[in-house]
Design a protein around this motif. Sequence first.
Motif, PDB file in Angstrom:
ATOM      1  N   ARG A   1      39.890  20.294  40.853  1.00 49.40           N
ATOM      2  CA  ARG A   1      39.807  18.839  40.852  1.00 49.40           C
ATOM      3  C   ARG A   1      40.640  18.287  39.707  1.00 49.40           C
ATOM      4  NH1 ARG A   1      33.744  18.532  40.435  1.00 49.40           N
ATOM      5  NH2 ARG A   1      34.436  17.105  38.855  1.00 49.40           N
ATOM      6  N   PRO A   2      41.225  17.098  39.858  1.00 49.40           N
ATOM      7  CA  PRO A   2      42.103  16.550  38.815  1.00 49.40           C
ATOM      8  C   PRO A   2      41.489  16.493  37.411  1.00 49.40           C
ATOM      9  CG  PRO A   2      42.358  15.292  40.819  1.00 49.40           C
ATOM     10  CD  PRO A   2      41.250  16.274  41.065  1.00 49.40           C
ATOM     11  N   PRO A   3      40.225  16.055  37.245  1.00 48.36           N
ATOM     12  CA  PRO A   3      39.687  16.047  35.871  1.00 48.36           C
ATOM     13  C   PRO A   3      39.614  17.451  35.255  1.00 48.36           C
ATOM     14  CG  PRO A   3      38.302  14.725  37.315  1.00 48.36           C
ATOM     15  CD  PRO A   3      39.283  15.433  38.182  1.00 48.36           C
ATOM     16  N   ASP A   4      39.300  18.434  36.077  1.00 49.15           N
ATOM     17  CA  ASP A   4      39.218  19.802  35.560  1.00 49.15           C
ATOM     18  C   ASP A   4      40.590  20.334  35.176  1.00 49.15           C
ATOM     19  OD1 ASP A   4      36.464  19.782  35.961  1.00 49.15           O
ATOM     20  OD2 ASP A   4      36.669  20.559  38.011  1.00 49.15           O
ATOM     21  N   ILE A   5      41.597  20.015  35.975  1.00 55.87           N
ATOM     22  CA  ILE A   5      42.957  20.450  35.655  1.00 55.87           C
ATOM     23  C   ILE A   5      43.419  19.780  34.364  1.00 55.87           C
ATOM     24  CG2 ILE A   5      45.363  20.357  36.421  1.00 55.87           C
ATOM     25  CD1 ILE A   5      44.281  20.515  39.313  1.00 55.87           C
ATOM     26  N   LEU A   6      43.129  18.490  34.237  1.00 52.27           N
ATOM     27  CA  LEU A   6      43.507  17.763  33.028  1.00 52.27           C
ATOM     28  C   LEU A   6      42.820  18.344  31.797  1.00 52.27           C
ATOM     29  CD1 LEU A   6      45.068  15.333  31.880  1.00 52.27           C
ATOM     30  CD2 LEU A   6      43.013  13.969  32.274  1.00 52.27           C
ATOM     31  N   ASN A   7      41.535  18.624  31.909  1.00 49.63           N
ATOM     32  CA  ASN A   7      40.814  19.223  30.775  1.00 49.63           C
ATOM     33  C   ASN A   7      41.381  20.586  30.405  1.00 49.63           C
ATOM     34  OD1 ASN A   7      39.099  17.034  30.564  1.00 49.63           O
ATOM     35  ND2 ASN A   7      37.543  17.943  31.895  1.00 49.63           N
ATOM     36  N   ARG A   8      41.712  21.373  31.407  1.00 49.79           N
ATOM     37  CA  ARG A   8      42.276  22.700  31.146  1.00 49.79           C
ATOM     38  C   ARG A   8      43.633  22.594  30.445  1.00 49.79           C
ATOM     39  NH1 ARG A   8      41.546  25.103  36.023  1.00 49.79           N
ATOM     40  NH2 ARG A   8      43.503  24.262  36.799  1.00 49.79           N
ATOM     41  N   LYS A   9      44.475  21.666  30.890  1.00 55.46           N
ATOM     42  CA  LYS A   9      45.788  21.489  30.248  1.00 55.46           C
ATOM     43  C   LYS A   9      45.643  21.018  28.808  1.00 55.46           C
ATOM     44  CE  LYS A   9      48.694  20.801  34.246  1.00 55.46           C
ATOM     45  NZ  LYS A   9      49.892  20.148  34.715  1.00 55.46           N
ATOM     46  N   TYR A  10      44.683  20.145  28.562  1.00 51.34           N
ATOM     47  CA  TYR A  10      44.458  19.675  27.192  1.00 51.34           C
ATOM     48  C   TYR A  10      43.920  20.801  26.313  1.00 51.34           C
ATOM     49  CZ  TYR A  10      42.725  16.888  23.304  1.00 51.34           C
ATOM     50  OH  TYR A  10      42.476  16.376  22.044  1.00 51.34           O
ATOM     51  N   ASP A  11      43.011  21.586  26.856  1.00 55.37           N
ATOM     52  CA  ASP A  11      42.445  22.708  26.100  1.00 55.37           C
ATOM     53  C   ASP A  11      43.504  23.758  25.774  1.00 55.37           C
ATOM     54  OD1 ASP A  11      39.952  21.566  26.127  1.00 55.37           O
ATOM     55  OD2 ASP A  11      39.254  22.721  27.862  1.00 55.37           O
ATOM     56  N   GLN A  12      44.456  23.954  26.663  1.00 51.43           N
ATOM     57  CA  GLN A  12      45.496  24.963  26.443  1.00 51.43           C
ATOM     58  C   GLN A  12      46.653  24.423  25.605  1.00 51.43           C
ATOM     59  OE1 GLN A  12      46.524  26.190  30.414  1.00 51.43           O
ATOM     60  NE2 GLN A  12      44.695  27.463  30.630  1.00 51.43           N
ATOM     61  N   GLY A  13      46.620  23.133  25.264  1.00 54.24           N
ATOM     62  CA  GLY A  13      47.661  22.556  24.426  1.00 54.24           C
ATOM     63  C   GLY A  13      48.918  22.158  25.169  1.00 54.24           C
ATOM     64  N   GLU A  14      48.858  22.046  26.479  1.00 56.88           N
ATOM     65  CA  GLU A  14      50.026  21.662  27.267  1.00 56.88           C
ATOM     66  C   GLU A  14      50.318  20.174  27.138  1.00 56.88           C
ATOM     67  OE1 GLU A  14      49.937  23.037  31.322  1.00 56.88           O
ATOM     68  OE2 GLU A  14      49.035  24.936  30.731  1.00 56.88           O
ATOM     69  N   ILE A  15      49.277  19.375  26.896  1.00 57.15           N
ATOM     70  CA  ILE A  15      49.471  17.936  26.703  1.00 57.15           C
ATOM     71  C   ILE A  15      48.757  17.532  25.417  1.00 57.15           C
ATOM     72  CG2 ILE A  15      49.746  17.385  29.152  1.00 57.15           C
ATOM     73  CD1 ILE A  15      46.837  16.523  29.221  1.00 57.15           C
ATOM     74  N   ASN A  16      49.254  16.439  24.801  1.00 57.60           N
ATOM     75  CA  ASN A  16      48.614  15.971  23.558  1.00 57.60           C
ATOM     76  C   ASN A  16      47.489  14.995  23.871  1.00 57.60           C
ATOM     77  OD1 ASN A  16      49.846  13.548  24.159  1.00 57.60           O
ATOM     78  ND2 ASN A  16      51.541  13.855  22.729  1.00 57.60           N
ATOM     79  N   LYS A  17      46.824  14.512  22.826  1.00 58.32           N
ATOM     80  CA  LYS A  17      45.650  13.654  23.003  1.00 58.32           C
ATOM     81  C   LYS A  17      46.022  12.325  23.660  1.00 58.32           C
ATOM     82  CE  LYS A  17      41.712  11.718  20.664  1.00 58.32           C
ATOM     83  NZ  LYS A  17      40.476  12.383  20.562  1.00 58.32           N
ATOM     84  N   GLN A  18      47.165  11.765  23.301  1.00 63.41           N
ATOM     85  CA  GLN A  18      47.583  10.482  23.874  1.00 63.41           C
ATOM     86  C   GLN A  18      47.821  10.629  25.379  1.00 63.41           C
ATOM     87  OE1 GLN A  18      51.144   8.903  22.195  1.00 63.41           O
ATOM     88  NE2 GLN A  18      50.948   6.935  23.256  1.00 63.41           N
ATOM     89  N   GLU A  19      48.534  11.667  25.783  1.00 62.58           N
ATOM     90  CA  GLU A  19      48.756  11.899  27.215  1.00 62.58           C
ATOM     91  C   GLU A  19      47.436  12.140  27.941  1.00 62.58           C
ATOM     92  OE1 GLU A  19      52.578  14.224  28.506  1.00 62.58           O
ATOM     93  OE2 GLU A  19      51.818  15.086  26.628  1.00 62.58           O
ATOM     94  N   TYR A  20      46.552  12.876  27.274  1.00 63.52           N
ATOM     95  CA  TYR A  20      45.250  13.178  27.864  1.00 63.52           C
ATOM     96  C   TYR A  20      44.472  11.900  28.152  1.00 63.52           C
ATOM     97  CZ  TYR A  20      40.441  14.852  28.253  1.00 63.52           C
ATOM     98  OH  TYR A  20      39.167  15.085  28.678  1.00 63.52           O
ATOM     99  N   GLU A  21      44.433  10.994  27.182  1.00 65.42           N
ATOM    100  CA  GLU A  21      43.677   9.750  27.354  1.00 65.42           C
ATOM    101  C   GLU A  21      44.279   8.878  28.461  1.00 65.42           C
ATOM    102  OE1 GLU A  21      40.811   8.940  26.024  1.00 65.42           O
ATOM    103  OE2 GLU A  21      40.748  10.756  24.791  1.00 65.42           O
ATOM    104  N   VAL A  22      45.613   8.780  28.508  1.00 61.99           N
ATOM    105  CA  VAL A  22      46.268   7.962  29.530  1.00 61.99           C
ATOM    106  C   VAL A  22      45.985   8.525  30.924  1.00 61.99           C
ATOM    107  CG1 VAL A  22      48.520   7.272  30.455  1.00 61.99           C
ATOM    108  CG2 VAL A  22      48.073   7.109  28.003  1.00 61.99           C
ATOM    109  N   LYS A  23      46.133   9.832  31.069  1.00 60.14           N
ATOM    110  CA  LYS A  23      45.917  10.450  32.380  1.00 60.14           C
ATOM    111  C   LYS A  23      44.450  10.426  32.786  1.00 60.14           C
ATOM    112  CE  LYS A  23      50.022  13.227  32.176  1.00 60.14           C
ATOM    113  NZ  LYS A  23      50.665  14.474  32.474  1.00 60.14           N
TER     114      LYS A  23
END
Length: 86
Positions: free
Chosen positions: A56-78
């Motif tokens: 699911r999109p929220p889970d993918i987003l959380n996983r990418k943030y946890d792995q450091g693929e995206i920063n906090k600003q990108e995480y919040e926007v997405k």
Amino acid sequence: MFPCLAFGYGSWWIFPIIMIAMMVLCFIMMRGHAGSMMCGPGFGRSGSHSENASDRPPDILNRKYDQGEINKQEYEVKKEDIARRT
């Protein structure tokens, strides 16, 4: 003694039974019960085409943030974008 049995004509009834059995087998295979054996793993009902909770999109987003693929600003926007779409 029985002229109709001389050349095997007495067993005519076996052919319709074989044909019906073959049609039933084909129907079962087309429905997917045995189709996964023929088409490889993941093709049947319990295959990879079913929705997985971790995809699911929220889970993918959380996983990418946890792995450091995206920063906090990108995480919040997405995260806001996903919340708006659902």
